[in-house]
Design a protein around this motif. Structure first.
Motif, mmCIF file in Angstrom:
data_model
loop_
_atom_site.group_PDB
_atom_site.id
_atom_site.type_symbol
_atom_site.label_atom_id
_atom_site.label_comp_id
_atom_site.label_asym_id
_atom_site.label_seq_id
_atom_site.Cartn_x
_atom_site.Cartn_y
_atom_site.Cartn_z
ATOM 1 N N ASP A 115 2.439 12.588 -4.198
ATOM 2 C CA ASP A 115 1.410 11.550 -4.160
ATOM 3 C C ASP A 115 0.744 11.550 -5.540
ATOM 4 O O ASP A 115 -0.063 12.415 -5.866
ATOM 5 C CB ASP A 115 0.383 11.841 -3.061
ATOM 6 C CG ASP A 115 -0.673 10.741 -2.975
ATOM 7 O OD1 ASP A 115 -0.743 9.914 -3.907
ATOM 8 O OD2 ASP A 115 -1.441 10.724 -1.994
ATOM 9 N N TYR B 252 -1.092 9.068 -6.814
ATOM 10 C CA TYR B 252 -2.066 7.974 -6.924
ATOM 11 C C TYR B 252 -3.160 8.298 -7.941
ATOM 12 O O TYR B 252 -3.688 7.437 -8.624
ATOM 13 C CB TYR B 252 -2.695 7.667 -5.560
ATOM 14 C CG TYR B 252 -2.897 6.180 -5.333
ATOM 15 C CD1 TYR B 252 -3.315 5.342 -6.368
ATOM 16 C CD2 TYR B 252 -2.652 5.600 -4.099
ATOM 17 C CE1 TYR B 252 -3.476 3.981 -6.170
ATOM 18 C CE2 TYR B 252 -2.818 4.235 -3.890
ATOM 19 C CZ TYR B 252 -3.224 3.438 -4.930
ATOM 20 O OH TYR B 252 -3.382 2.085 -4.748
ATOM 21 N N GLN B 253 -3.510 9.607 -8.042
ATOM 22 C CA GLN B 253 -4.601 9.966 -8.957
ATOM 23 C C GLN B 253 -4.097 10.405 -10.328
ATOM 24 O O GLN B 253 -4.885 10.908 -11.133
ATOM 25 C CB GLN B 253 -5.463 11.075 -8.333
ATOM 26 C CG GLN B 253 -6.223 10.645 -7.077
ATOM 27 C CD GLN B 253 -7.315 9.594 -7.361
ATOM 28 O OE1 GLN B 253 -7.580 9.241 -8.520
ATOM 29 N NE2 GLN B 253 -7.954 9.111 -6.307
ATOM 30 N N PHE C 255 -4.532 13.393 0.528
ATOM 31 C CA PHE C 255 -5.276 12.227 0.996
ATOM 32 C C PHE C 255 -4.889 11.970 2.469
ATOM 33 O O PHE C 255 -3.718 12.096 2.827
ATOM 34 C CB PHE C 255 -4.933 11.013 0.128
ATOM 35 C CG PHE C 255 -5.864 9.860 0.341
ATOM 36 C CD1 PHE C 255 -7.099 9.820 -0.272
ATOM 37 C CD2 PHE C 255 -5.504 8.823 1.182
ATOM 38 C CE1 PHE C 255 -7.966 8.759 -0.064
ATOM 39 C CE2 PHE C 255 -6.362 7.753 1.400
ATOM 40 C CZ PHE C 255 -7.597 7.727 0.773
ATOM 41 N N LEU D 208 -4.647 0.571 -7.373
ATOM 42 C CA LEU D 208 -6.101 0.678 -7.207
ATOM 43 C C LEU D 208 -6.866 1.375 -8.338
ATOM 44 O O LEU D 208 -7.970 0.972 -8.654
ATOM 45 C CB LEU D 208 -6.410 1.496 -5.947
ATOM 46 C CG LEU D 208 -6.419 0.809 -4.597
ATOM 47 C CD1 LEU D 208 -6.646 1.847 -3.489
ATOM 48 C CD2 LEU D 208 -7.536 -0.241 -4.544
ATOM 49 N N LYS D 209 -6.257 2.432 -8.891
ATOM 50 C CA LYS D 209 -7.081 3.342 -9.699
ATOM 51 C C LYS D 209 -6.696 3.271 -11.180
ATOM 52 O O LYS D 209 -7.085 2.360 -11.892
ATOM 53 C CB LYS D 209 -6.965 4.742 -9.124
ATOM 54 C CG LYS D 209 -7.377 4.740 -7.633
ATOM 55 C CD LYS D 209 -6.895 5.948 -6.890
ATOM 56 C CE LYS D 209 -6.912 5.746 -5.383
ATOM 57 N NZ LYS D 209 -8.209 5.526 -4.779
ATOM 58 N N THR E 52 -4.165 9.570 4.515
ATOM 59 C CA THR E 52 -3.079 8.693 4.952
ATOM 60 C C THR E 52 -1.711 9.381 4.839
ATOM 61 O O THR E 52 -0.810 9.137 5.643
ATOM 62 C CB THR E 52 -3.120 7.358 4.155
ATOM 63 O OG1 THR E 52 -2.553 6.330 4.945
ATOM 64 C CG2 THR E 52 -2.433 7.413 2.805
ATOM 65 N N SER F 153 0.860 -1.192 0.000
ATOM 66 C CA SER F 153 0.000 0.000 0.000
ATOM 67 C C SER F 153 0.890 1.235 0.000
ATOM 68 O O SER F 153 2.075 1.159 0.338
ATOM 69 C CB SER F 153 -0.917 0.035 1.231
ATOM 70 O OG SER F 153 -0.148 0.317 2.391
ATOM 71 N N VAL F 154 0.298 2.357 -0.354
ATOM 72 C CA VAL F 154 1.010 3.627 -0.310
ATOM 73 C C VAL F 154 1.440 3.939 1.125
ATOM 74 O O VAL F 154 2.527 4.461 1.374
ATOM 75 C CB VAL F 154 0.095 4.732 -0.899
ATOM 76 C CG1 VAL F 154 0.390 6.085 -0.310
ATOM 77 C CG2 VAL F 154 0.241 4.772 -2.420
ATOM 78 N N THR F 155 0.580 3.595 2.098
ATOM 79 C CA THR F 155 0.906 3.893 3.499
ATOM 80 C C THR F 155 2.217 3.215 3.916
ATOM 81 O O THR F 155 3.054 3.838 4.566
ATOM 82 C CB THR F 155 -0.248 3.438 4.416
ATOM 83 O OG1 THR F 155 -1.443 4.088 3.985
ATOM 84 C CG2 THR F 155 0.027 3.787 5.871
ATOM 85 N N PHE G 289 -7.317 14.595 -5.158
ATOM 86 C CA PHE G 289 -8.342 13.544 -5.210
ATOM 87 C C PHE G 289 -9.759 14.076 -5.060
ATOM 88 O O PHE G 289 -10.717 13.394 -5.421
ATOM 89 C CB PHE G 289 -8.057 12.432 -4.182
ATOM 90 C CG PHE G 289 -8.459 12.726 -2.756
ATOM 91 C CD1 PHE G 289 -7.716 13.582 -1.971
ATOM 92 C CD2 PHE G 289 -9.584 12.116 -2.202
ATOM 93 C CE1 PHE G 289 -8.080 13.839 -0.651
ATOM 94 C CE2 PHE G 289 -9.967 12.366 -0.885
ATOM 95 C CZ PHE G 289 -9.211 13.238 -0.110
HETATM 96 C C1 LIG Z 1 -4.344 10.405 -3.479
HETATM 97 C C2 LIG Z 1 -4.395 9.090 -2.749
HETATM 98 N N1 LIG Z 1 -3.366 8.685 -1.978
HETATM 99 C C3 LIG Z 1 -3.376 7.507 -1.323
HETATM 100 C C4 LIG Z 1 -4.475 6.653 -1.425
HETATM 101 C C5 LIG Z 1 -4.499 5.311 -0.716
HETATM 102 O O1 LIG Z 1 -3.348 4.958 -0.018
HETATM 103 P P1 LIG Z 1 -3.159 3.480 0.563
HETATM 104 O O2 LIG Z 1 -2.542 2.639 -0.513
HETATM 105 O O3 LIG Z 1 -2.258 3.624 1.715
HETATM 106 O O4 LIG Z 1 -4.505 2.953 0.964
HETATM 107 C C6 LIG Z 1 -5.571 7.043 -2.219
HETATM 108 C C7 LIG Z 1 -6.791 6.215 -2.427
HETATM 109 O O5 LIG Z 1 -7.202 5.304 -1.885
HETATM 110 C C8 LIG Z 1 -5.533 8.290 -2.875
HETATM 111 O O6 LIG Z 1 -6.575 8.695 -3.625
#
Ligand SMILES: Cc1ncc(COP(=O)(O)O)c(C=O)c1O
Length: 385
Positions: free
Chosen positions: A193, A195-196, A117, A218-219, A119, A90-92, A168
């Protein structure tokens, strides 16, 4: 009604056919979870078949090879070298490894924004009693953070600037090269970050000059949960000594040396324990689809789809001119009620506080873009706002 395989003419239609949910639903929620493709499903089946046929031998042969293949494919997507990539569940967990690599005594300040986000914020919020000073920049418009705000907040005590590539809750694109420049002017690092963004938006980490970048399956990379990626600039990785590590971070993990820890070269020194191998298979198959289509081509198509949503939604949302990635938000009084009512009509979107989020991807059509907004307008007439 969906066309048969022989009637599919554009590449978009052909790729759409790989995502069975698109035949049953109007799927507009990639910013939460990319749709499952038949290719990803069969990659996961391949993983379980190897497990069944070979038992533990699957580990030392095909599974470890697949992890390295994934590292290469992801690196190519963001213009990095494979040794600059670490793989996490996970990103965390990736953030935890990054945060463990700094000495906060001389540089305790972490500059972050209130559009990140949660986290990402929590990672440093909980470290405040341990000597980290979290500097929170507030967005003036809830859409983006002007880079000048980072410039105002950064100083000689700043360890890290943290910024999203695409926000996000608004879909607005940040200028990550400019954020990196601000960080470096103060001798600080920047963490993006992404992720998006990665998958739907072209990115070249070397050109942008970023130090760390995180994203996951995930995305927009279509791999589902359980796999995340960390980029660490090669020369920076060589200088850092993360303290949150596992045996995959050891230079020679199969030597089982418990007397001494020797860091692996490159970003691998940030890794922890056994990766989620099923997710690694899924992650690689998802990235293959994105790479085959080409991110620049996906982005050009995304602009058409996002414009179709924004044009249709002019009456329902404030117009703003910022460049948007594939997330369009519509303010609603009761977003969860709107999401539930749309779901009953076979339209899948999601909610964030005060907002309904629509996120088209290449497997959607312009007709669907218009249809989703029309359905929200129709609900408004019925008092569901
Ligand atoms: C911008 C962003 N960062 C992080 C996460 C999730 O992080 P992790 O992989 O720790 O659940 C998300 C979505 O779930 C996200 O939209």
């Amino acid at each position: 009604m969906e066309k048969t395989t022989t009637q599919l003419s554009t590449p978009w239609e052909k790729y759409r056919a790989e995502f069975p949910i698109c035949q049953r639903k109007t799927y507009f929620n990639t910013c939460s979870l990319g749709a499952l493709s038949t290719r990803v499903a069969s990659a996961v089946r391949q993983f379980t078949e190897l497990w069944d046929v070979s038992g533990a031998a699957a580990w030392y042969g095909p599974w470890l090879a697949e992890i390295e293949r994934l590292r290469e494919r992801f690196a190519a997507l963001i213009g990095a070298w494979p040794d600059e990539i670490a793989i996490f569940p996970s990103v965390t967990t990736a953030l935890t490894a990054v945060a463990s690599a700094f000495d906060y005594r001389a540089r305790p300040r972490v500059v972050i924004s209130d559009l990140e986000f949660p986290t990402t914020v929590y990672q440093w919020l909980v470290k405040e009693p341990g000597g980290v000073t979290l500097e929170m920049i507030h967005s003036p418009d809830r859409l983006t953070i002007p880079v000048d705000e980072y410039a105002r907040a950064a100083d000689a005590h700043t360890q890290l600037l943290v910024a999203s590539h695409v926000y996000f809750t608004s879909g607005v694109i940040q200028d990550i090269a400019a954020v990196a420049r601000v960080a470096h002017q103060h001798g600080a690092h920047c963490l993006i970050d992404a992720y998006q963004s990665i998958g739907q938006l072209p990115a070249d980490v070397h050109v942008a000059g970023v130090d760390f970048l995180i994203t996951g399956g995930l995305k927009w990379l279509l791999g589902g949960p359980g796999v995340a990626y960390l980029y660490v600039r090669r020369d920076l990785a060589a200088q850092l000594r993360p303290t949150d590590v596992g045996w995959f971070a050891h230079r020679d993990q199969f030597a089982f040396d418990i007397q001494r820890f020797t860091y692996a070269d490159g970003a691998r020194r940030f890794e922890g324990g056994t990766p989620s191998v099923a997710a690694v298979y899924a992650g690689r198959a998802g990235i293959d689809i994105v790479a085959e289509l080409g991110v620049s081509r996906i982005r050009a198509h995304q602009i058409e789809l996002v414009s179709a949503v924004v044009d249709e939604a002019r009456r329902l949302r404030p117009a703003h001119t910022e460049e948007l990635a594939g997330i369009v938000t519509i303010p609603r009084e009761d977003p969860k009620a709107v999401v539930a009512a749309l779901s009953q009509r076979g339209i899948i979107v999601d909610a964030r506080p005060g907002l309904v989020r629509l996120s088209p991807y290449f497997y959607n059509t312009p007709e669907e873009c218009a249809g989703v907004v029309a359905a929200i307008a129709e609900l408004e007439k019925q008092g569901i706002t």
